[in-house]
Design an enzyme around this catalytic site. Structure first.
Site, PDB file in Angstrom:
ATOM      1  CB  THR A   1      -0.933   0.002   1.228  1.00 26.38           C
ATOM      2  OG1 THR A   1      -1.694  -1.208   1.235  1.00 26.38           O
ATOM      3  CG2 THR A   1      -1.876   1.193   1.192  1.00 26.38           C
ATOM      4  CD1 TRP A   2       4.377   4.254   2.701  1.00 25.62           C
ATOM      5  CD2 TRP A   2       5.761   2.680   3.494  1.00 25.62           C
ATOM      6  NE1 TRP A   2       5.268   4.864   3.534  1.00 25.62           N
ATOM      7  CE2 TRP A   2       6.119   3.919   4.039  1.00 25.62           C
ATOM      8  CE3 TRP A   2       6.482   1.541   3.850  1.00 25.62           C
ATOM      9  CZ2 TRP A   2       7.188   4.063   4.927  1.00 25.62           C
ATOM     10  CZ3 TRP A   2       7.530   1.676   4.731  1.00 25.62           C
ATOM     11  CH2 TRP A   2       7.883   2.918   5.265  1.00 25.62           C
TER      12      TRP A   2
ATOM     13  CG  HIS B   1      -0.281  -9.677  -3.159  1.00 25.91           C
ATOM     14  ND1 HIS B   1       0.687  -8.760  -2.833  1.00 25.91           N
ATOM     15  CD2 HIS B   1      -1.383  -9.330  -2.438  1.00 25.91           C
ATOM     16  CE1 HIS B   1       0.196  -7.892  -1.947  1.00 25.91           C
ATOM     17  NE2 HIS B   1      -1.048  -8.218  -1.702  1.00 25.91           N
TER      18      HIS B   1
END
Length: 326
Positions: A80-81, A139
């Site tokens: 997310t970062w 992912h």
């Protein structure tokens, strides 16, 4: 195209979670089209779900564009970062749009609807219809990415994290979001025997590391983002051919700080919690998607025995590789 092996051990059954159900290993049958990289490697399989298998060929044949931006990682490794950082840098620090449009819509999680049971939408179609340049979060290991990635060569950014910290973060994610009700030892044992969703982590990372030069992958580490974000920001800027002033970069670094990010509703994935609550009919208690964001937090929750087992697991998988976790 793929070989699918159900995971039926007692441990695999013990770590099933309501969000995704049973798990399977998905193996690519013919990886001859994949880049060779620095050393010949058999690309790793991936633990996914029967529902994913029904969508795997759609992803394999997905149209890829040269101006795509792919954010790649194992879960709980700073995804997310990285998404927020990369989106802002590549969009001329457009904080206004970033505040008005949720990160999930600015950087779409490709396989989300392919493994979440009863997901009310189609994230693969969302990617297909997204306005270019598309930002796509994923992912999946290299073996399960769209085949066109390797010939079209879009922007690829990978974020790695020490498995000991990632495992603890993933456990809390599994418990609160996936609805896992088993024990932490079962979860850790399953992770260490490659029976947890999206595993195995280390081969996942090594496959990307092996082709990083050939495919011009920007390789980041969660730990570097924590200890030297200013340097990471400059690396990302160079990757996108962007130039910003020191003051602009300082403002961005503050925007990306953990305390600011965890309270930013447009980027902290609080909407994922709301989705999970609507699917499960249960309130997610005492949990934030961005939980601690610390280096070394595993020492607060892992026993000496598990720390030793993880260190042995890491050493075994890294044998013969020049890659090292930070």
């Amino acid at each position: 195209m793929f070989t699918v092996k159900p995971l039926e051990s007692p441990l695999a059954k013990a770590v099933e979670a309501p969000m995704h159900g049973s798990t399977v290993e998905v193996h690519l049958n013919d990886g001859s089209y994949l880049p060779t990289g620095e050393k010949p490697r058999k690309p790793t399989h991936c633990v996914l779900t029967p529902k994913f298998v029904t969508q795997a060929e759609r992803i394999h044949h997905l149209t890829v564009y040269e101006d795509d931006v792919w954010i790649l990682s194992f879960p709980k490794c700073g995804t997310t970062w990285t998404q927020e950082m990369v989106w802002l840098i590549s969009h001329d620090l457009d904080y206004r749009t970033a505040s008005e449009v949720n990160l999930l819509d600015r950087s779409v999680f490709l396989e989300f609807s392919a493994f979440v049971l009863n997901y009310p939408g189609d994230t693969i179609e969302q990617v297909e219809k997204a306005t270019r340049p598309r930002h796509i979060q994923c992912h999946l290991p290299i073996a399960l990415l769209p085949k066109q990635i390797w010939t079209v060569r879009p922007k690829l950014i990978y974020c790695a994290r020490n498995p000991k910290d990632a495992s603890v973060s993933f456990f809390h994610h599994y418990r609160h979001l996936h609805g896992y009700r088993g024990t932490m030892p079962d979860f850790l044992d399953a992770l260490l025997t490659d029976q947890i969703l999206f595993g195995p982590q280390i081969p996942h990372t090594l496959d990307y590391w092996n082709v990083r030069r050939e495919m011009n992958i920007l390789f980041l580490h969660f730990e570097e983002m924590k200890t030297n974000m200013s340097d990471v920001l400059r690396r990302v800027c160079r990757y996108f051919g962007k130039t910003y002033s020191d003051q602009q970069l300082a403002t961005l670094e503050n925007h990306l700080s953990f305390d600011v990010m965890k309270n930013n509703k447009s980027a902290n994935n609080s909407c994922v919690l709301e989705l999970v609550e609507s699917l499960s009919g249960k309130k997610v208690e005492n949990f934030q998607f961005m939980r601690k964001g610390k280096i070394g937090s595993h020492t607060e929750e892992l026993s000496e025995e598990y720390i030793k087992r993880f260190e042995e697991y890491i050493t075994k998988h890294l044998e013969g590789s020049d890659f090292r976790f930070k």
